[in-house]
Every structure is written in C-alpha cells, then in structure tokens.
Design a protein around this motif. Structure first.
Motif, PDB file in Angstrom:
ATOM      1  N   PRO A   1       0.826  -1.211   0.000  1.00  0.00           N
ATOM      2  CA  PRO A   1       0.000   0.000   0.000  1.00  0.00           C
ATOM      3  C   PRO A   1       0.858   1.259   0.000  1.00  0.00           C
ATOM      4  O   PRO A   1       1.820   1.363   0.772  1.00  0.00           O
ATOM      5  N   VAL A   2       0.518   2.196  -0.855  1.00  0.00           N
ATOM      6  CA  VAL A   2       1.259   3.456  -0.970  1.00  0.00           C
ATOM      7  C   VAL A   2       0.410   4.572  -0.369  1.00  0.00           C
ATOM      8  O   VAL A   2      -0.781   4.679  -0.651  1.00  0.00           O
ATOM      9  N   ASP A   3       1.029   5.402   0.468  1.00  0.00           N
ATOM     10  CA  ASP A   3       0.314   6.499   1.118  1.00  0.00           C
ATOM     11  C   ASP A   3       0.493   7.823   0.383  1.00  0.00           C
ATOM     12  O   ASP A   3      -0.410   8.639   0.348  1.00  0.00           O
ATOM     13  N   VAL A   4       1.676   8.058  -0.167  1.00  0.00           N
ATOM     14  CA  VAL A   4       1.968   9.337  -0.821  1.00  0.00           C
ATOM     15  C   VAL A   4       2.606   9.058  -2.176  1.00  0.00           C
ATOM     16  O   VAL A   4       3.510   8.226  -2.275  1.00  0.00           O
ATOM     17  N   TYR A   5       2.133   9.750  -3.213  1.00  0.00           N
ATOM     18  CA  TYR A   5       2.711   9.653  -4.551  1.00  0.00           C
ATOM     19  C   TYR A   5       3.419  10.965  -4.874  1.00  0.00           C
ATOM     20  O   TYR A   5       2.840  12.041  -4.713  1.00  0.00           O
ATOM     21  N   VAL A   6       4.668  10.871  -5.328  1.00  0.00           N
ATOM     22  CA  VAL A   6       5.432  12.041  -5.760  1.00  0.00           C
ATOM     23  C   VAL A   6       5.736  11.832  -7.241  1.00  0.00           C
ATOM     24  O   VAL A   6       6.645  11.087  -7.594  1.00  0.00           O
ATOM     25  N   PRO A   7       4.981  12.492  -8.143  1.00  0.00           N
ATOM     26  CA  PRO A   7       5.205  12.279  -9.574  1.00  0.00           C
ATOM     27  C   PRO A   7       6.423  13.038 -10.071  1.00  0.00           C
ATOM     28  O   PRO A   7       6.956  13.913  -9.392  1.00  0.00           O
ATOM     29  N   GLY A   8       6.823  12.730 -11.284  1.00  0.00           N
ATOM     30  CA  GLY A   8       7.936  13.428 -11.931  1.00  0.00           C
ATOM     31  C   GLY A   8       8.970  12.463 -12.437  1.00  0.00           C
ATOM     32  O   GLY A   8       9.099  11.357 -11.938  1.00  0.00           O
ATOM     33  N   CYS A   9       9.688  12.883 -13.467  1.00  0.00           N
ATOM     34  CA  CYS A   9      10.747  12.037 -14.019  1.00  0.00           C
ATOM     35  C   CYS A   9      11.944  12.926 -14.325  1.00  0.00           C
ATOM     36  O   CYS A   9      11.960  13.606 -15.326  1.00  0.00           O
ATOM     37  N   ALA A  10      12.864  12.989 -13.485  1.00  0.00           N
ATOM     38  CA  ALA A  10      12.972  12.576 -12.111  1.00  0.00           C
ATOM     39  C   ALA A  10      12.246  13.577 -11.205  1.00  0.00           C
ATOM     40  O   ALA A  10      12.139  14.744 -11.546  1.00  0.00           O
ATOM     41  N   ALA A  11      11.777  13.094 -10.081  1.00  0.00           N
ATOM     42  CA  ALA A  11      11.059  13.964  -9.146  1.00  0.00           C
ATOM     43  C   ALA A  11      12.004  15.024  -8.606  1.00  0.00           C
ATOM     44  O   ALA A  11      13.157  14.737  -8.291  1.00  0.00           O
ATOM     45  N   ARG A  12      11.513  16.241  -8.495  1.00  0.00           N
ATOM     46  CA  ARG A  12      12.349  17.344  -8.013  1.00  0.00           C
ATOM     47  C   ARG A  12      12.513  17.248  -6.503  1.00  0.00           C
ATOM     48  O   ARG A  12      11.633  16.744  -5.800  1.00  0.00           O
ATOM     49  N   PRO A  13      13.629  17.750  -5.965  1.00  0.00           N
ATOM     50  CA  PRO A  13      13.844  17.680  -4.510  1.00  0.00           C
ATOM     51  C   PRO A  13      12.752  18.390  -3.708  1.00  0.00           C
ATOM     52  O   PRO A  13      12.374  17.916  -2.632  1.00  0.00           O
ATOM     53  N   GLU A  14      12.234  19.499  -4.231  1.00  0.00           N
ATOM     54  CA  GLU A  14      11.170  20.211  -3.504  1.00  0.00           C
ATOM     55  C   GLU A  14       9.920  19.344  -3.381  1.00  0.00           C
ATOM     56  O   GLU A  14       9.265  19.321  -2.337  1.00  0.00           O
ATOM     57  N   SER A  15       9.573  18.636  -4.453  1.00  0.00           N
ATOM     58  CA  SER A  15       8.383  17.778  -4.391  1.00  0.00           C
ATOM     59  C   SER A  15       8.637  16.547  -3.511  1.00  0.00           C
ATOM     60  O   SER A  15       7.712  16.054  -2.866  1.00  0.00           O
ATOM     61  N   ILE A  16       9.882  16.070  -3.476  1.00  0.00           N
ATOM     62  CA  ILE A  16      10.196  14.957  -2.568  1.00  0.00           C
ATOM     63  C   ILE A  16      10.047  15.408  -1.119  1.00  0.00           C
ATOM     64  O   ILE A  16       9.478  14.698  -0.286  1.00  0.00           O
ATOM     65  N   ILE A  17      10.521  16.620  -0.814  1.00  0.00           N
ATOM     66  CA  ILE A  17      10.383  17.144   0.550  1.00  0.00           C
ATOM     67  C   ILE A  17       8.903  17.326   0.897  1.00  0.00           C
ATOM     68  O   ILE A  17       8.471  17.003   2.008  1.00  0.00           O
ATOM     69  N   ASP A  18       8.099  17.831  -0.056  1.00  0.00           N
ATOM     70  CA  ASP A  18       6.655  17.942   0.178  1.00  0.00           C
ATOM     71  C   ASP A  18       6.034  16.575   0.449  1.00  0.00           C
ATOM     72  O   ASP A  18       5.163  16.439   1.310  1.00  0.00           O
ATOM     73  N   GLY A  19       6.479  15.560  -0.295  1.00  0.00           N
ATOM     74  CA  GLY A  19       5.978  14.202  -0.072  1.00  0.00           C
ATOM     75  C   GLY A  19       6.344  13.675   1.301  1.00  0.00           C
ATOM     76  O   GLY A  19       5.534  13.019   1.961  1.00  0.00           O
ATOM     77  N   VAL A  20       7.550  13.975   1.759  1.00  0.00           N
ATOM     78  CA  VAL A  20       7.969  13.519   3.095  1.00  0.00           C
ATOM     79  C   VAL A  20       7.170  14.243   4.176  1.00  0.00           C
ATOM     80  O   VAL A  20       6.778  13.623   5.180  1.00  0.00           O
ATOM     81  N   VAL A  21       6.867  15.526   3.964  1.00  0.00           N
ATOM     82  CA  VAL A  21       6.054  16.263   4.940  1.00  0.00           C
ATOM     83  C   VAL A  21       4.646  15.674   5.007  1.00  0.00           C
ATOM     84  O   VAL A  21       4.084  15.502   6.095  1.00  0.00           O
TER      85      VAL A  21
END
Length: 173
Positions: free
Chosen positions: A110-130
């Motif tokens: 089961p996945v709780d958070v999806y961070v799209p992008g190829c490659a995903a940007r660091p800002e969006s990864i940080i948003d996903g972790v938050v």
C-alpha cells in the motif's frame, strides 16, 4: 521511555530502489545533502527496516526486487508510511507493461503518498515527506486506542473509557 515522542521529532527513512534509472535516487540524496538538508529536521536515512518509519521507493517494481520490497515492508514496525517517488514508482513509467516489470509500487504494497515526476524534483520529494509525516502522525493516533474502544471515546470521560476498555478486555470482547 517514550519512543513515540522521539519518532515524531526524528522520523527515520528507508530508501529502496526497485529498478530505477537512479534519477530519483540522485534527487533523494540531494534532499539529504547540504543544499536542502532534510537531516536538520531530524530525518535520517537508515539502512535497517526495523528502525525506519517511512519507506521511500523509486523505480518500477521488477520481478527480482518484488520479494525484497515486500519483505522490507513487512519488517518495518507499525505505523509506517510508504512514499512512491517518480513516475516509474507511481505507475511504471516508460517501463509499464514490460515482461519483467510489475508496474507501480501500489500493486504490491500500500502506498500512502505519490510524488510524480521524471525525475522527481527535490522540492516535491520534501513535500511528499512532509505529507508522509502528517499521515504517520494520524496513524499513530489511530493506534493509541484499540479498535473496539473507539466508539466509546466520543461519549465517555477518560476514566470511564479506561474502565470500560479494561472490563471488555477481561471479558474477551
């Protein structure tokens, strides 16, 4: 010792590559590096699933990595949150439908958070972790009371709730 307080202030992540091109892996390492510095918030990258709270998964799930991904997920303690990073982890990306790829991560765990992008940007990864931290906190609150005592929480005081839960526990309900 109150471990939940420490887990809230310092969630540990586990990063697993299920067959990606390493584009998203480089961006995750950039998040942990000096420019974005996720470690200043207490978020540490650990290699042990038994110590981790958040699982970061990159890449499409190949047949060779499928069993390890499931085993890592099962070894993590509850509550846990899974973040799929990149188009490949979210849906299979350009590898979708190939004979050795099981497409996205959500087909296996089961996945709780999806961070799209190829490659995903660091800002969006940080948003996903938050977002993952918010979900982790919500899951911790849901685990505090046994499921059968949740309906009593709304209408009873804490003392009555504790007595009723103890009585039901001894009755085996």
């Amino acid at each position: 010792m109150k471990l939940n307080g420490f887990r809230k202030k310092s969630p540990w992540i586990l990063h697993y590559n299920t067959g990606s091109c390493n584009g998203c892996d480089v961006e995750i390492l950039a998040c942990l590096g000096p420019k974005y510095d996720l470690e200043r918030f207490g978020i540490l990258n650990r290699g042990n699933p038994k110590q981790s709270d958040i699982l970061l998964v990159t890449g499409p799930v190949t047949k060779r990595t499928r069993d390890r991904l499931i085993r890592l997920y099962m070894e993590m303690p509850e509550p846990k949150v899974v973040v799929a990073i990149g188009a490949c982890a979210c849906s299979g990306g350009v590898f979708r439908g190939m004979y050795n790829v099981g497409n996205g991560v959500n087909n296996f765990i089961p996945v709780d958070v999806y961070v799209p992008g190829c490659a995903a940007r660091p800002e969006s990864i940080i948003d996903g972790v938050v977002k993952a931290l918010e979900i982790l906190e919500k899951k911790k609150k849901d685990m505090e009371l046994p499921h059968r005592c949740k309906e009593l929480k709304r209408e009873s005081s804490r003392r009555k709730l504790l007595a009723e839960c103890t009585r039901r526990y001894h009755e085996g309900r």
